[in-house]
Design a protein around this motif. Sequence first.
Motif, PDB file in Angstrom:
ATOM      1  N   TYR A 161     -13.858  -8.586   1.198  1.00 41.63           N
ATOM      2  CA  TYR A 161     -14.767  -9.343   2.056  1.00 41.63           C
ATOM      3  C   TYR A 161     -14.196 -10.703   2.429  1.00 41.63           C
ATOM      4  CZ  TYR A 161     -18.740  -6.177   2.153  1.00 41.63           C
ATOM      5  OH  TYR A 161     -19.561  -5.110   2.411  1.00 41.63           O
ATOM      6  N   GLY A 162     -13.375 -11.256   1.524  1.00 43.63           N
ATOM      7  CA  GLY A 162     -12.748 -12.541   1.833  1.00 43.63           C
ATOM      8  C   GLY A 162     -13.745 -13.638   2.102  1.00 43.63           C
ATOM      9  N   SER A 163     -14.889 -13.562   1.437  1.00 44.72           N
ATOM     10  CA  SER A 163     -15.948 -14.528   1.724  1.00 44.72           C
ATOM     11  C   SER A 163     -16.301 -15.273   0.457  1.00 44.72           C
ATOM     12  CB  SER A 163     -17.174 -13.784   2.234  1.00 44.72           C
ATOM     13  OG  SER A 163     -18.292 -14.640   2.292  1.00 44.72           O
ATOM     14  N   ILE A 164     -16.761 -16.517   0.616  1.00 47.33           N
ATOM     15  CA  ILE A 164     -17.187 -17.250  -0.566  1.00 47.33           C
ATOM     16  C   ILE A 164     -18.669 -17.053  -0.846  1.00 47.33           C
ATOM     17  CG2 ILE A 164     -15.405 -19.008  -0.377  1.00 47.33           C
ATOM     18  CD1 ILE A 164     -17.526 -20.834   0.884  1.00 47.33           C
ATOM     19  N   ASP A 165     -19.360 -16.289   0.038  1.00 49.28           N
ATOM     20  CA  ASP A 165     -20.781 -16.040  -0.201  1.00 49.28           C
ATOM     21  C   ASP A 165     -20.921 -15.139  -1.412  1.00 49.28           C
ATOM     22  OD1 ASP A 165     -21.376 -15.724   3.359  1.00 49.28           O
ATOM     23  OD2 ASP A 165     -21.441 -17.486   2.048  1.00 49.28           O
ATOM     24  N   PRO A 166     -21.987 -15.310  -2.215  1.00 47.51           N
ATOM     25  CA  PRO A 166     -22.169 -14.413  -3.368  1.00 47.51           C
ATOM     26  C   PRO A 166     -22.287 -12.967  -2.908  1.00 47.51           C
ATOM     27  CG  PRO A 166     -23.715 -16.254  -3.462  1.00 47.51           C
ATOM     28  CD  PRO A 166     -23.049 -16.316  -2.125  1.00 47.51           C
ATOM     29  N   LEU A 167     -21.654 -12.074  -3.638  1.00 48.93           N
ATOM     30  CA  LEU A 167     -21.709 -10.656  -3.279  1.00 48.93           C
ATOM     31  C   LEU A 167     -23.009 -10.035  -3.771  1.00 48.93           C
ATOM     32  CD1 LEU A 167     -18.139  -9.433  -4.260  1.00 48.93           C
ATOM     33  CD2 LEU A 167     -19.040  -9.732  -1.957  1.00 48.93           C
ATOM     34  N   THR A 168     -23.489  -9.080  -3.026  1.00 52.00           N
ATOM     35  CA  THR A 168     -24.658  -8.325  -3.489  1.00 52.00           C
ATOM     36  C   THR A 168     -24.162  -7.053  -4.186  1.00 52.00           C
ATOM     37  OG1 THR A 168     -24.812  -7.044  -1.464  1.00 52.00           O
ATOM     38  CG2 THR A 168     -25.987  -9.158  -1.507  1.00 52.00           C
ATOM     39  N   ASP A 169     -25.036  -6.475  -4.992  1.00 56.50           N
ATOM     40  CA  ASP A 169     -24.699  -5.204  -5.639  1.00 56.50           C
ATOM     41  C   ASP A 169     -24.426  -4.133  -4.586  1.00 56.50           C
ATOM     42  OD1 ASP A 169     -26.920  -5.446  -8.545  1.00 56.50           O
ATOM     43  OD2 ASP A 169     -24.915  -6.242  -8.134  1.00 56.50           O
ATOM     44  N   PHE A 170     -25.177  -4.175  -3.509  1.00 51.32           N
ATOM     45  CA  PHE A 170     -24.995  -3.192  -2.435  1.00 51.32           C
ATOM     46  C   PHE A 170     -23.562  -3.263  -1.881  1.00 51.32           C
ATOM     47  CE2 PHE A 170     -25.959  -0.408   0.988  1.00 51.32           C
ATOM     48  CZ  PHE A 170     -25.261  -0.890   2.086  1.00 51.32           C
ATOM     49  N   SER A 202     -16.541  -5.583 -13.322  1.00 54.33           N
ATOM     50  CA  SER A 202     -15.877  -6.841 -12.944  1.00 54.33           C
ATOM     51  C   SER A 202     -14.708  -6.579 -11.999  1.00 54.33           C
ATOM     52  CB  SER A 202     -15.413  -7.614 -14.179  1.00 54.33           C
ATOM     53  OG  SER A 202     -14.440  -6.867 -14.874  1.00 54.33           O
ATOM     54  N   LEU A 203     -13.970  -5.494 -12.214  1.00 55.24           N
ATOM     55  CA  LEU A 203     -12.883  -5.150 -11.292  1.00 55.24           C
ATOM     56  C   LEU A 203     -13.463  -4.797  -9.926  1.00 55.24           C
ATOM     57  CD1 LEU A 203      -9.930  -4.564 -10.580  1.00 55.24           C
ATOM     58  CD2 LEU A 203     -10.270  -2.236 -11.433  1.00 55.24           C
ATOM     59  N   ALA A 204     -14.562  -4.055  -9.921  1.00 58.43           N
ATOM     60  CA  ALA A 204     -15.204  -3.703  -8.654  1.00 58.43           C
ATOM     61  C   ALA A 204     -15.590  -4.964  -7.871  1.00 58.43           C
ATOM     62  CB  ALA A 204     -16.440  -2.836  -8.903  1.00 58.43           C
ATOM     63  N   ARG A 205     -16.110  -5.936  -8.576  1.00 60.16           N
ATOM     64  CA  ARG A 205     -16.479  -7.208  -7.917  1.00 60.16           C
ATOM     65  C   ARG A 205     -15.255  -7.920  -7.370  1.00 60.16           C
ATOM     66  NH1 ARG A 205     -21.326  -9.548  -7.486  1.00 60.16           N
ATOM     67  NH2 ARG A 205     -22.757  -7.968  -8.193  1.00 60.16           N
ATOM     68  N   ASP A 206     -14.192  -7.968  -8.183  1.00 56.45           N
ATOM     69  CA  ASP A 206     -12.950  -8.642  -7.742  1.00 56.45           C
ATOM     70  C   ASP A 206     -12.395  -7.976  -6.484  1.00 56.45           C
ATOM     71  OD1 ASP A 206     -11.626  -9.329 -11.088  1.00 56.45           O
ATOM     72  OD2 ASP A 206     -13.107 -10.377  -9.852  1.00 56.45           O
ATOM     73  N   LEU A 207     -12.374  -6.648  -6.493  1.00 54.99           N
ATOM     74  CA  LEU A 207     -11.846  -5.923  -5.333  1.00 54.99           C
ATOM     75  C   LEU A 207     -12.705  -6.208  -4.103  1.00 54.99           C
ATOM     76  CD1 LEU A 207     -11.061  -2.453  -6.994  1.00 54.99           C
ATOM     77  CD2 LEU A 207      -9.420  -4.200  -6.313  1.00 54.99           C
ATOM     78  N   THR A 208     -13.998  -6.226  -4.294  1.00 56.66           N
ATOM     79  CA  THR A 208     -14.908  -6.441  -3.172  1.00 56.66           C
ATOM     80  C   THR A 208     -14.761  -7.860  -2.625  1.00 56.66           C
ATOM     81  OG1 THR A 208     -16.446  -4.904  -4.213  1.00 56.66           O
ATOM     82  CG2 THR A 208     -17.302  -6.214  -2.392  1.00 56.66           C
ATOM     83  N   GLU A 209     -14.617  -8.816  -3.507  1.00 54.19           N
ATOM     84  CA  GLU A 209     -14.402 -10.208  -3.067  1.00 54.19           C
ATOM     85  C   GLU A 209     -13.144 -10.315  -2.222  1.00 54.19           C
ATOM     86  OE1 GLU A 209     -16.459 -12.718  -6.696  1.00 54.19           O
ATOM     87  OE2 GLU A 209     -14.281 -12.835  -6.413  1.00 54.19           O
TER      88      GLU A 209
END
Lengths: 163, 125
Positions: free
Chosen positions: A76-85, A66-73
Amino acid sequence: MIELKEKFDRSLFSALATTMEEMAFQEVEQELEDTLNPIDSNQMLWSKMDIITPFKCAMAIVVDQSLARDLTETIYGSIDPLTDFQVKDALGELLNTIAGCFLSELLPSDIPFDVSLPVVGEENLPKLGNNELKYRYAVNGCETVLQFGGIIWDELADIIEGV
Amino acid sequence: MKILVVDDSTTMRRIVSRHLATAGYTDVIEANNGAEALEHVADVDLVLLDWNMPVMDGMSFVKEVRSNPALNRVRIIMVTSEGGKGEVLAALKEGVNDYVVKPFPPQTLLSKVKSLMEWLPEEGK
């Protein structure tokens, strides 16, 4: 040797803090004993790489997914859903940047260094080598671990002291 | 004004492209490594180039570009996590125009881009 260890610790914290601040706009704190829950191995995401020259060791970052996702969001600064990649790529790039920053701080400026490309995985981190060393920090209130394996301290001392 | 961003990390390409967009540089191409970048370099004015990449690394790309006189006008900024003095000198010797070390605040990158773009020769001269 104590001085070397202190320099190692300071350089590592500085590298992590600078990288998290510049890339992901997060503050980092050094974790106090037992203030954070350990990362659940089922939710773990890690990236590891090798430091090749001027000394050899393995280095890894371990976070909760979940932290990895938060950091990536944030990155990326995007509202598009993030991919695992994207999440895995971001963690690998964070480690790559932390490692470069760390080695630049730790080593004399005239000593070049070389690192491998990072790899990313889930669940338990493979063993990094002998004499594993683990540093625990808090990023955005979540445990973040930087881990090393295979450091030969006498060799590192000789490199830093120019012997 | 066309810029080529070369990095094997999708994340870094995204970060750099976002920084460029905030300063109005929106004509940006991306490439995954040096070999892919060679296919586009003749069409751009500036390359923002990672160092440590698979297939063809940054240094090999720079050597290839600087061996071609037709590409002399292309400016190159090395974007790298390897901040040792040796790496900087080696890159400058091979023809990199400037150098920025990760992690960097956006303004550091943008001021270097602006500075190099101001020195671009005008078309036909």
